[in-house]
Design a protein around this motif. Structure first.
Motif, PDB file in Angstrom:
ATOM      1  N   UNK A  96       0.833  -1.212   0.000  1.00 30.59           N
ATOM      2  CA  UNK A  96       0.000   0.000   0.000  1.00 30.59           C
ATOM      3  C   UNK A  96       0.861   1.253   0.000  1.00 30.59           C
ATOM      4  N   UNK A  97       0.300   2.344  -0.472  1.00 26.08           N
ATOM      5  CA  UNK A  97       0.969   3.643  -0.375  1.00 26.08           C
ATOM      6  C   UNK A  97       1.258   3.955   1.086  1.00 26.08           C
ATOM      7  N   UNK A  98       2.378   4.631   1.365  1.00 23.53           N
ATOM      8  CA  UNK A  98       2.593   5.123   2.725  1.00 23.53           C
ATOM      9  C   UNK A  98       1.665   6.299   2.998  1.00 23.53           C
ATOM     10  N   UNK A  99       1.549   6.667   4.245  1.00 23.52           N
ATOM     11  CA  UNK A  99       0.703   7.814   4.580  1.00 23.52           C
ATOM     12  C   UNK A  99       1.362   9.098   4.087  1.00 23.52           C
ATOM     13  N   UNK A 100       0.532   9.971   3.556  1.00 26.40           N
ATOM     14  CA  UNK A 100       0.993  11.235   2.989  1.00 26.40           C
ATOM     15  C   UNK A 100       0.046  12.334   3.456  1.00 26.40           C
ATOM     16  N   UNK A 101       0.316  13.588   3.102  1.00 31.21           N
ATOM     17  CA  UNK A 101      -0.636  14.654   3.469  1.00 31.21           C
ATOM     18  C   UNK A 101      -2.043  14.463   2.917  1.00 31.21           C
ATOM     19  N   UNK A 102      -2.219  13.579   1.901  1.00 32.94           N
ATOM     20  CA  UNK A 102      -3.566  13.354   1.355  1.00 32.94           C
ATOM     21  C   UNK A 102      -4.083  11.944   1.638  1.00 32.94           C
ATOM     22  N   UNK A 103      -3.281  11.092   2.279  1.00 39.77           N
ATOM     23  CA  UNK A 103      -3.689   9.702   2.493  1.00 39.77           C
ATOM     24  C   UNK A 103      -3.441   9.288   3.935  1.00 39.77           C
ATOM     25  N   UNK A 104      -4.538   9.035   4.650  1.00 39.01           N
ATOM     26  CA  UNK A 104      -4.488   8.514   6.014  1.00 39.01           C
ATOM     27  C   UNK A 104      -5.282   7.214   6.001  1.00 39.01           C
ATOM     28  N   UNK A 105      -4.572   6.099   6.033  1.00 37.94           N
ATOM     29  CA  UNK A 105      -5.257   4.806   5.851  1.00 37.94           C
ATOM     30  C   UNK A 105      -6.197   4.466   6.998  1.00 37.94           C
ATOM     31  N   UNK A 106      -5.981   5.058   8.162  1.00 38.45           N
ATOM     32  CA  UNK A 106      -6.853   4.769   9.301  1.00 38.45           C
ATOM     33  C   UNK A 106      -8.145   5.567   9.256  1.00 38.45           C
ATOM     34  N   UNK A 107      -8.283   6.459   8.253  1.00 42.85           N
ATOM     35  CA  UNK A 107      -9.489   7.285   8.163  1.00 42.85           C
ATOM     36  C   UNK A 107     -10.123   7.240   6.767  1.00 42.85           C
ATOM     37  N   UNK A 108      -9.742   6.226   6.001  1.00 44.95           N
ATOM     38  CA  UNK A 108     -10.340   6.044   4.677  1.00 44.95           C
ATOM     39  C   UNK A 108     -10.687   4.573   4.481  1.00 44.95           C
TER      40      UNK A 108
END
Length: 589
Positions: free
Chosen positions: A230-242
């Protein structure tokens, strides 16, 4: 983005709530209000009321309510700002341009660029899948029984065998290395140079609820590890909230979500017509996920893998969902491992039957618990019931707890009263309850609920009848209402009366949170017992005022410091006025 009260009110006032809601719900006029079937829960008799006078809606069945902003927030799952912009466009109101600080502008610009990069990458991967070098990936997807329409709908793609092909493409589009590194798609290696995060993988774009690509999952084509990345967390991607698939599931209008473990499970279910399937993103379910789900549904069917790992994941998810106020049910996939295998072998109709047979989450957890105890022996049976009682004690609401005690007693052939006593005993042992204080606590809660109900009744009266305000304004002030939205709503309503312009829908402009909208709407739509005469109404009003005022004085007394002489004098004066009030007559003629 902050918008002034004036612009918010202009947008609201130029969007008549009956006109807006009529585009979603069939309404019929009855008296001064309009009624229809509530779009937020299943019902056969209309309990959904829309008032043109108040410019508010309220469902007496499920409690959904608010103004025109709230409706769009609930129905379309808009944020407050999204609802405001939609209605402004509908009414032809030009909103002021955002005014950002330098730091806010920098973050907004960075986020916009990162979203552009994710979108460009998704387009690139999709083109690669359709090219000759993507044939292996296409064969894999076709082997998983996915049709062209599904592949397109989910934007599936392929990252080539070359470790820097995406990097070269994005550089050709003019993006700088700094932004490419922040996107999570490119790794900057000082020794070997920049290279792609994903290569030789089937690519699954991850979209947020607004259909924006925010990250990716990739399934390797060969034997490399990890199998899924998976993509790492970034300013536009938070896996715990999507959630994967939420952008599609949110529009299905079904009252529940099917919660899966993997991307392919979600895609297979959608292709089979189960368009309310979602999955967490390579991580266990979190409170953030549960909070996100609660925005859309009140019930979740867990379709986790049927192996031990899937069972453990389901058992971890159940209390997280319950804490968020979401009912969990369990769908078992046996004899298959997951929904993808099940659908391919048995089809959609059989899966529908599994949904109908889904087990209650708590009862399922006890079925799993059984395996740890020998129920054929007195010792094992006692230990099992003790652990079951501990878990039953975690239900805070007495009615819900008793319902589960009854269900467990029936399933495991024991007496309801005996099990209820064991639940109380285990709760005391764990410090979850203190029997000596229980009557006081229960009574205090009941009293607080009663006071809040009285306050809601008075607020409903106030927005419906100006005569009520004229009679109570000398005895009741906003400070007599409970802290939070009750007091804030009372303050705003009193100000409106003083200014001679009562408008409850405008009051709701001050509450941008969806849950606050619901609560404030209920303050102005409390069911009040029909009173046949003015005299009965005056008596009920007097009793309501006295109850609220007396509770306010008691609360002030509890918070008063012994050394606060001035506060003590104010309290004594309030008590004297309360005695005077008891001898007065309130008239609303």
């Amino acid at each position: 983005m902050y918008y002034s009260d004036e612009i918010i009110e202009e947008v609201r006032s130029r969007n008549d709530i009956v006109d807006v809601i009529s585009t979603y719900v069939k309404l019929q006029k009855k008296g001064s209000s309009y009624f229809g079937l509530c779009p937020f829960h299943n019902e056969k008799s209309p309990s959904f009321s829309v008032s043109r006078q108040k410019q508010m809606y309220y469902c007496f069945g499920c409690g959904a309510g608010g103004n025109v902003f709230t409706f769009l927030m609930e129905y379309e799952n808009f944020t407050f700002v999204e609802a405001l912009r939609y209605l402004a466009d509908r009414a032809g109101v030009e909103l002021p341009k955002p005014e950002y600080s330098e730091e806010e502008r920098r973050r907004a610009d960075e986020k916009a660029i990162l979203l552009e990069i994710q979108k460009k990458a998704a387009q690139y991967y999709y083109v690669q899948l359709k090219s000759p070098q993507g044939q292996q990936a296409m064969n894999y997807l076709k082997g998983r029984k996915l049709d062209d329409e599904t592949i397109k709908a989910f934007g599936l793609g392929y990252s080539s065998k070359y470790s820097n092909s995406l990097y070269q493409f994005l550089k050709s589009q003019g993006y700088q290395d700094e932004m490419l590194a922040k996107s999570g798609l490119i790794t900057m290696d000082e020794k070997n140079g920049p290279h792609d995060k994903f290569w030789n993988r089937v690519m699954f774009p991850i979209m947020d609820a607004n259909n924006r690509v925010i990250g990716f999952g990739g399934r390797v084509m060969g034997d490399a590890k990890p199998k899924y990345l998976n993509s790492p967390e970034t300013p536009v991607f938070d896996k715990s909230r999507n959630l994967y698939g939420l952008n599609r599931a949110r529009t299905t209008r079904k009252p529940y979500f099917l919660l899966c473990e993997g991307y392919m499970d979600v895609i297979s279910l959608h292709q089979a017509g189960f368009t309310n399937a979602v999955a967490s993103l390579g991580t266990a379910l979190t409170p953030g996920h549960a909070s996100l789900i609660k925005r859309y549904v009140q019930e979740v069917y867990l379709t986790y893998d049927s192996d031990d790992a899937g069972t453990r994941a389901a058992l971890r998810a159940i209390p997280i969902l319950r804490e968020a106020g979401i009912q969990a049910r369990i769908i078992r996939m046996e004899p298959y491992k997951d929904p993808d295998e099940f659908i391919k072998n048995l089809g959609a109709e059989a899966f529908e039957e599994r949904i109908r047979q889904a087990r209650n989450g708590f009862m399922f957890s006890l079925e799993v618990l059984e395996k740890d105890y020998d129920l054929g022996t007195p010792e094992g049976k006692t230990a099992f019931f003790q652990e079951a009682a501990r878990r039953l004690g975690r239900f805070e609401e007495e009615i819900e707890r008793n319902n589960y005690i009854e269900a467990v007693a029936e399933k495991y052939h024991t007496g309801f009263e005996e099990l209820r006593k064991l639940v109380t005993k285990m709760a005391v042992r764990e410090g979850l309850a203190r029997p000596a204080e229980r009557p006081k606590t229960a009574g205090g809660r009941e009293k607080e609920d009663g006071i809040r109900k009285s306050q809601k009744i008075l607020l409903t009266w106030l927005v419906s009848d100006e005569r009520v305000f004229r009679q109570i304004k000398d005895y009741i002030s906003p400070e007599d209402f409970s802290d939070g939205v009750y007091r804030k709503a009372a303050e705003l309503l009193f100000v409106q009366y003083q200014e001679g312009d009562v408008n409850p829908a405008r009051i709701m402009n001050h509450f941008t949170d969806e849950e606050e909208h619901r609560e404030v709407a209920s303050l102005f739509h409390t069911r009040i017992e029909e009173l046949t005469s003015e005299r009965e109404k005056e008596k009920a009003l007097m009793e309501t005022v006295l109850r609220i005022k007396n509770h306010s004085i008691e609360e002030a007394g509890r918070k008063l410091e012994p050394s606060d002489i001035a506060g003590l004098q104010r309290l004594m004066e309030a008590k004297r006025k309360l005695q005077d009030l008891k001898g007065l007559h309130i008239s609303i003629n």
